[in-house]
Design a protein around this motif. Structure first.
Motif, PDB file in Angstrom:
ATOM      1  N   THR A 109       3.623 -32.659  32.795  1.00  0.00           N
ATOM      2  CA  THR A 109       2.105 -32.510  33.234  1.00  0.00           C
ATOM      3  C   THR A 109       2.140 -31.784  34.523  1.00  0.00           C
ATOM      4  OG1 THR A 109       2.419 -34.667  34.542  1.00  0.00           O
ATOM      5  CG2 THR A 109       1.941 -34.920  32.430  1.00  0.00           C
ATOM      6  N   GLU A 110       1.131 -31.196  34.360  1.00  0.00           N
ATOM      7  CA  GLU A 110       0.585 -30.119  35.724  1.00  0.00           C
ATOM      8  C   GLU A 110       0.735 -31.158  36.803  1.00  0.00           C
ATOM      9  OE1 GLU A 110      -3.221 -28.903  35.960  1.00  0.00           O
ATOM     10  OE2 GLU A 110      -2.545 -26.602  36.442  1.00  0.00           O
TER      11      GLU A 110
ATOM     12  N   ILE B 231       3.463 -26.545  29.837  1.00  0.00           N
ATOM     13  CA  ILE B 231       2.849 -27.375  31.028  1.00  0.00           C
ATOM     14  C   ILE B 231       1.606 -28.183  30.296  1.00  0.00           C
ATOM     15  CG2 ILE B 231       1.396 -27.366  33.169  1.00  0.00           C
ATOM     16  CD1 ILE B 231       4.102 -26.191  33.387  1.00  0.00           C
TER      17      ILE B 231
ATOM     18  N   PHE C  31      -3.222 -29.394  31.163  1.00  0.00           N
ATOM     19  CA  PHE C  31      -3.396 -28.043  31.926  1.00  0.00           C
ATOM     20  C   PHE C  31      -4.865 -28.239  32.318  1.00  0.00           C
ATOM     21  CE2 PHE C  31      -4.340 -23.638  32.992  1.00  0.00           C
ATOM     22  CZ  PHE C  31      -3.529 -23.532  33.859  1.00  0.00           C
TER      23      PHE C  31
ATOM     24  N   LEU D 295      -2.595 -22.371  41.032  1.00  0.00           N
ATOM     25  CA  LEU D 295      -2.028 -21.429  39.759  1.00  0.00           C
ATOM     26  C   LEU D 295      -0.862 -20.621  40.152  1.00  0.00           C
ATOM     27  CD1 LEU D 295      -5.433 -20.636  38.102  1.00  0.00           C
ATOM     28  CD2 LEU D 295      -4.015 -22.576  37.702  1.00  0.00           C
TER      29      LEU D 295
ATOM     30  N   LEU E 213       2.206 -20.704  38.250  1.00  0.00           N
ATOM     31  CA  LEU E 213       2.340 -19.714  36.978  1.00  0.00           C
ATOM     32  C   LEU E 213       3.086 -18.499  37.202  1.00  0.00           C
ATOM     33  CD1 LEU E 213      -1.112 -20.010  35.507  1.00  0.00           C
ATOM     34  CD2 LEU E 213       0.975 -21.374  34.781  1.00  0.00           C
TER      35      LEU E 213
ATOM     36  N   LEU F  37       0.715 -23.383  27.466  1.00  0.00           N
ATOM     37  CA  LEU F  37      -0.108 -24.433  28.429  1.00  0.00           C
ATOM     38  C   LEU F  37      -0.767 -25.239  27.118  1.00  0.00           C
ATOM     39  CD1 LEU F  37      -1.915 -21.701  30.726  1.00  0.00           C
ATOM     40  CD2 LEU F  37       0.035 -23.184  31.369  1.00  0.00           C
TER      41      LEU F  37
ATOM     42  N   ASP G  45      -5.869 -29.605  28.390  1.00  0.00           N
ATOM     43  CA  ASP G  45      -6.239 -30.944  28.393  1.00  0.00           C
ATOM     44  C   ASP G  45      -7.441 -31.405  27.593  1.00  0.00           C
ATOM     45  OD1 ASP G  45      -5.446 -33.667  29.868  1.00  0.00           O
ATOM     46  OD2 ASP G  45      -7.538 -33.677  30.267  1.00  0.00           O
TER      47      ASP G  45
ATOM     48  N   ILE H 245      -9.049 -20.181  30.859  1.00  0.00           N
ATOM     49  CA  ILE H 245      -7.718 -20.623  30.481  1.00  0.00           C
ATOM     50  C   ILE H 245      -6.859 -19.838  29.547  1.00  0.00           C
ATOM     51  CG2 ILE H 245      -6.317 -22.483  29.834  1.00  0.00           C
ATOM     52  CD1 ILE H 245      -7.937 -24.445  31.002  1.00  0.00           C
TER      53      ILE H 245
END
Ligand code: C2E
Ligand code: CA
Ligand code: CA
Ligand code: CA
Length: 268
Positions: free
Chosen positions: A148-149, A175, A178, A185, A188, A196, A199, A219
């Motif tokens: 998880t992020e 990830i 996200f 960020l 990344l 990614l 979410d 995104i």
């Protein structure tokens, strides 16, 4: 005002007591959960939007405690993560998922597993990965580790080292959740990332909420220019699917396609 203050305090205390009691019950119950066969796994397909083929399965843990009834992983995983229990659960989860899924998957399909970065690294983690590869016949490229992020940001230094190691072995990295981590960020650039996972809170109101639309588009554009794959979570409707596809999202997962299923349900 004083009486009210005290009243509120007392009320808060009771609440906290109940919460602590529940956490203790969970912690205690978790110690025996594996040996009592209370844990099981369900698998949710990830669908390739262009071809509608199955791209992979995410592994999700289920716990039906004899004393406490069914408990959601969002409740018991954080408790398990505070102790060594998470390592036992993860070992069991990865080996069981390999045994269940590998006979059903082709070489291109992946198994997505949720991992907290604190537990990887060290001998035990390496042994587990090796066991999956040598004994269960997993190809490294069939494994996608989801982190998880939020966890990533909390343990950035640890995560950079560990994820790079995984990548060297040929294991994929995603990830998770996200967009929820309030991050800069910049990671990344530092991290070797394959996917990614957008979410599901962003996907939920995609038809009506222009802000969510804008966030999803941003995104998708960013991932595409960085050469990172995208998996949208929580797709429940045809309209959400249409929007994601029109914006160039590759892969999606959600109740629209399938709920998480037992291995027996996958087979038929
Ligand atoms: P996650 O990794 O973000 O997993 C996705 C969650 O969304 C799952 O909840 C899944 O059942 C649910 N979901 C899938 N499609 C839809 C949809 O269309 N709509 C809605 N509303 N929900 C959908 P679940 O199974 O309750 O798992 C919750 C969280 O618990 C997971 O979130 C993951 O962070 C954690 N978790 C689950 N299994 C494991 C595990 O084996 N190890 C670890 N470390 N964490 C796990
Ligand atoms: Ca996940
Ligand atoms: Ca997620
Ligand atoms: Ca989540």
């Amino acid at each position: 005002a004083k009486a009210l203050g005290r009243g509120c305090y007392a009320f808060f205390d009771v609440d906290l007591d109940q919460r602590n009691h529940r956490l203790m019950q969970i912690k205690h119950g978790l110690r025996h959960a594996l040996s009592r066969n209370e844990m099981s796994l369900v698998y949710q397909p990830e669908i390739h939007l262009e071809t509608r083929e199955i791209f992979g399965y995410e592994v999700l843990m289920r716990w039906h405690s004899e004393e406490l009834g069914p408990i959601s992983p969002s409740e018991f995983i954080p408790v398990a993560e505070e102790s060594d229990i998470i390592a036992d659960l993860t070992s069991w989860m990865m080996l069981q998922a390999c045994r269940d899924l590998l006979p059903l998957l082709n070489d291109k399909m992946q198994i997505g597993v949720n991992i907290s970065p604190r537990q990887f690294g060290g001998d035990r983690w390496l042994t587990l990965i090796r066991q999956c590869i040598d004994q269960e016949g997993l190809r490294p490229s069939q494994l996608c580790v989801e982190i998880t992020e939020g966890a990533l940001i909390r343990d950035m230094e640890q995560a950079v080292v560990q994820l790079s190691e995984l990548r060297k072995l040929g294991i994929r990295v995603a990830i998770d959740d996200f967009g929820t981590g309030y991050s800069s960020l910049s990671y990344l650039k530092r991290l070797p990332i394959d996917f990614l996972k957008i979410d599901r809170t962003f996907v939920a109101d995609i038809e009506t909420d222009q802000d969510d639309q804008a966030i999803i588009c941003a995104i998708i554009n960013m991932a595409q220019s960085l050469g990172i794959g995208l998996i949208a979570e929580g797709v429940e409707t045809q309209e959400q699917l249409k929007f994601l596809k029109s914006q160039g999202c590759d892969i999606a997962q959600g109740y629209f396609f399938a709920r998480p299923m037992s291995v027996d349900q996958i087979k038929c």
